[in-house]
Design an enzyme around this catalytic site. Sequence first.
Site, PDB file in Angstrom:
ATOM      1  N   THR A  75       0.828  -1.209   0.000  1.00  0.00           N
ATOM      2  CA  THR A  75       0.000   0.000   0.000  1.00  0.00           C
ATOM      3  C   THR A  75       0.860   1.255   0.000  1.00  0.00           C
ATOM      4  OG1 THR A  75      -1.847  -1.104   1.124  1.00  0.00           O
ATOM      5  CG2 THR A  75      -1.732   1.296   1.321  1.00  0.00           C
ATOM      6  N   ASN A 152      -6.538  -9.201  -7.062  1.00  0.00           N
ATOM      7  CA  ASN A 152      -6.498  -9.929  -5.796  1.00  0.00           C
ATOM      8  C   ASN A 152      -7.777 -10.714  -5.493  1.00  0.00           C
ATOM      9  OD1 ASN A 152      -7.177  -6.993  -5.621  1.00  0.00           O
ATOM     10  ND2 ASN A 152      -7.942  -7.594  -3.615  1.00  0.00           N
ATOM     11  N   GLN A 186       0.074  -9.348  -5.998  1.00  0.00           N
ATOM     12  CA  GLN A 186      -0.494 -10.696  -6.133  1.00  0.00           C
ATOM     13  C   GLN A 186       0.279 -11.594  -7.094  1.00  0.00           C
ATOM     14  OE1 GLN A 186      -2.686 -12.225  -4.351  1.00  0.00           O
ATOM     15  NE2 GLN A 186      -3.302 -10.470  -3.116  1.00  0.00           N
ATOM     16  N   HIS A 208       4.682 -10.185   2.585  1.00  0.00           N
ATOM     17  CA  HIS A 208       3.888 -11.224   3.266  1.00  0.00           C
ATOM     18  C   HIS A 208       2.997 -12.019   2.331  1.00  0.00           C
ATOM     19  CE1 HIS A 208      -0.244  -9.344   3.632  1.00  0.00           C
ATOM     20  NE2 HIS A 208       0.456  -8.304   3.239  1.00  0.00           N
ATOM     21  N   CYS A 332      -8.745  -6.846   2.696  1.00  0.00           N
ATOM     22  CA  CYS A 332      -8.754  -5.429   3.040  1.00  0.00           C
ATOM     23  C   CYS A 332     -10.160  -4.840   2.969  1.00  0.00           C
ATOM     24  CB  CYS A 332      -7.826  -4.651   2.110  1.00  0.00           C
ATOM     25  SG  CYS A 332      -6.125  -5.237   2.174  1.00  0.00           S
TER      26      CYS A 332
END
Length: 394
Positions: A75, A152, A186, A208, A332
């Site tokens: 982000t 995503n 992704q 992550h 999210c």
Amino acid sequence: MNKRKVYLDNSATTQVRKEVVDAMIPYFTEIYGNASSVHTYGQEAKQALSQSREKFAKLINAQSSEEIIFTSCGTESDNIAIVGSLLANEGKHVITSKIEHHAVLFTCQNLEKNGYKADYISVDKSGRINLEELTNKITDDTVIVSIMHANNEIGVIEPIEEISKILKEKNKNRKNKILLHTDAVQTSGKLKLDVQKLGVDLLSVSGHKFYGPKGIGALYIRKGTKISPLFHGGHHEFGMKPGTENIAEIVGMTKALELANEEMEEESKKIYELRNKLMDGIVNKISDVVINTDMKYAVPSILSVSFNYIEGESLLLMLDMAQIAASAGSACATGSSEPSHVLSAIGATPISAQGTLRFSLGRYNTQEDIDYVLDVLPKLVEKVRQMSPVWNNR
């Protein structure tokens, strides 16, 4: 009592690999200096930082290690890329797509509140952007085009190389170059990232998502790209990201990407087979389902399925009680009462959108995991549907 636990939410986050943890530990306990310090402790940390930057650059085929800045997440990388480009260049226009991650969409929407103009390109039923519409939206005021590498929610891979060719043609007659940014959160660790082949000026990554630690990301900035920092307070990361570098997580993310690249072909084949087994089982065992993931264009790890006439959140909770973790969409966006903007963009009906789950597979999933899901899921779908007035009155 069943003791099997199945994690099918790898697009939200992944388990940190043991090899990654092992690589990180010395930088918490032994080599813990500040990379900006001149003493031995600091210089050891600085060496680890430099080596990681060089290795990371090679892993994505960047021309120089100075084209890599380490951030806190995908982000932040997206925000620096988009806002930083607009601050540094003439023009107030950004082009993106209707199915971007909120890290990009909300950034563009906020820019619109502050005097900038944003255009959101439509997509087809697969989720692939309309290249003709994108071409027609480019103006003399356009500074940057930001299109994600893969979505995503539905997993669709966007034609970034084709977009790059369009922009190169447009840039022949322009004083100021239109920049191309892609959110590769992704696809990193799933597809080989090659910034030269993709033809991008900026590329975002988050550790992550490929078995690295949380709280660390990276942004590729092609040499010569004009971009302004969003934060001020130090010389770190070539002035683009002030603040003491998180050496342990930088080392960990780089190790995770290195391992992912080495094992990618084998892992992709395995995950592809598991994803297809899950899809085929769902289609054969459950009626009134819609597969939103177009296999022709998708990453191997994501499967978006709409179970018509049910509430997806109810099914998700029942799956959780059966020790199966999935998602109602983007992690999210969980908690939002609004229908998925991605599903709306590809033309999903309200009934389908309401009953949609995303299964995202990873390296630790097995054939036995899929067998268990295919045993449990049809029973739970039937149970939820029997409680649904929409199903009973269809």
